[in-house]
Structures are given as C-alpha cells and as structure tokens.
Design a protein around this motif. Structure first.
Motif, short mmCIF file in Angstrom:
data_model
loop_
_atom_site.label_atom_id
_atom_site.label_comp_id
_atom_site.label_asym_id
_atom_site.label_seq_id
_atom_site.Cartn_x
_atom_site.Cartn_y
_atom_site.Cartn_z
N UNK A 1 -2.55 46.21 68.28
CA UNK A 1 -2.17 44.85 67.90
C UNK A 1 -0.91 44.84 67.05
N UNK A 2 -0.27 43.70 67.05
CA UNK A 2 0.86 43.42 66.16
C UNK A 2 0.51 42.17 65.37
N UNK A 3 0.95 42.14 64.11
CA UNK A 3 0.74 40.97 63.27
C UNK A 3 2.10 40.54 62.74
N UNK A 4 2.41 39.26 62.91
CA UNK A 4 3.61 38.67 62.32
C UNK A 4 3.18 37.77 61.18
N UNK A 5 3.79 37.96 60.00
CA UNK A 5 3.44 37.19 58.82
C UNK A 5 4.69 36.47 58.31
N UNK A 6 4.56 35.19 58.04
CA UNK A 6 5.66 34.40 57.47
C UNK A 6 5.32 34.13 56.01
N UNK A 7 6.27 34.45 55.11
CA UNK A 7 6.03 34.19 53.69
C UNK A 7 6.62 32.85 53.27
N UNK A 8 6.49 32.52 51.99
CA UNK A 8 6.92 31.21 51.49
C UNK A 8 8.42 30.98 51.62
N UNK A 9 9.21 32.04 51.79
CA UNK A 9 10.66 31.91 51.95
C UNK A 9 11.09 31.91 53.41
N UNK A 10 10.13 31.98 54.33
CA UNK A 10 10.44 31.99 55.75
C UNK A 10 10.81 33.36 56.29
N UNK B 1 -0.02 33.75 59.45
CA UNK B 1 0.06 35.00 60.21
C UNK B 1 -0.45 34.76 61.62
N UNK B 2 0.16 35.46 62.57
CA UNK B 2 -0.29 35.44 63.96
C UNK B 2 -0.53 36.88 64.39
#
Length: 172
Positions: A116-125, A64-65
C-alpha cells in the motif's frame, strides 16, 4: 449481558472501519475513516482506497488517502496515470506537470500486490507519501495536493462512484 452487547457492538464498528494506520494517526488529529471503495478497471480489481480525516469529517484541511494495491504496478506508471488524470480534470500548467511528474516518478516505488501507499496532506498543503510506515518523499506545493487528491475526491473525477463511497455522503 449488556456489557457483552456493548462489546459486540464495539467490535462490529471496529471491524467495519478497520485500524487507522500509525502514519495516519501521527499525521491527522483524531483520524477516522470517512469512507472506503474498491477501484476496478473492467474486470480487474486494482486497489482499495480508504479516506481518513479528523473525526471522519469531510471536507478537511488535513487528511490521508490509503491505497491497498490488488495488482503489481511500476512506480513510473502510477506517476504517469496520475498526471493523465490531473490533465483530464483541466491541469494545463506545463511547468507544474513537469515538476510534479518528476517528483512522483522519484517518490513512487514499484508496487506489488498486497502493498500500500499512503498520501497525507498536512495543514500547509504539503503532501507526504508513505509505504510501510516509511516516508518516501514529499511535494510541498499545495496546488499539487489539490490536483492529486482530486483524482479520487474532486467533483471532476473520472470515477464518481468511487468518490461517492470515499466521501460516504460527507460532501453532500
């Protein structure tokens, strides 16, 4: 006395790394801060970026960023700047540019200083975006995750010093 020293040391570590947001804890197993950096454009502070990954280990498949904004921005401008940064790193697929631009313009809200904003990448992209714990939307193309997060984390970033601080030596 030793208990007090341990407590003080624990508090110092906690203060240095901050609290991991609930959205990140719920999406990234064993989430911990990898690194943090402030982005400044000329003399304007724009945002503070914080990278989270499992056990603070990078590279990671799930991560996550978080961007804590220090100025107001229109969501449309954030989307436009994101596309510009991706293009500067070599993105030249017109269909993806059009699709991703439309998705980001739909997803990104106008931001006020302190939000704020949060971008999350999961295991499937799949990339999911959150604000105040609420999901704003997702982009299911794994290529998007790569190109979008390379704005900050990729070797061709326009801000190598920011990247270095976010990765905190983890990618060396």
């Amino acid at each position: 006395m030793s208990r007090i020293l341990i407590l003080l040391a624990s508090l110092a570590v906690f203060a240095a790394h901050g609290v991991v947001p609930n959205v990140v804890n719920n999406s990234v197993p064993n989430a911990a801060q990898v690194g943090q950096a402030k982005f400044t454009y000329y003399f304007w502070d724009v945002y503070t970026a914080t990278l989270y990954a499992p056990d603070a280990t990078w590279p990671a498949k799930r991560f996550a960023l978080k961007l804590d904004y220090l100025r107001d921005f229109k969501g449309k401008k954030i989307a436009e700047r994101s596309i510009k940064e991706m293009k500067s790193q070599g993105l030249d697929d017109g269909n993806k540019i059009q699709q991703w631009s439309a998705a980001m313009q739909r997803i990104f809200p106008d931001i006020e200083e302190g939000e704020h904003l949060i971008g999350v990448v999961d295991e499937d992209g799949v990339t999911r975006f959150y604000q105040d714990g609420q999901e704003l939307g997702a982009v299911e193309d794994p290529d998007f995750a790569t190109w979008f997060f390379n704005i900050w984390l990729g070797p061709e970033t326009s801000e190598p010093e920011l990247r270095e601080k976010l990765l905190n030596g983890a990618n060396e």
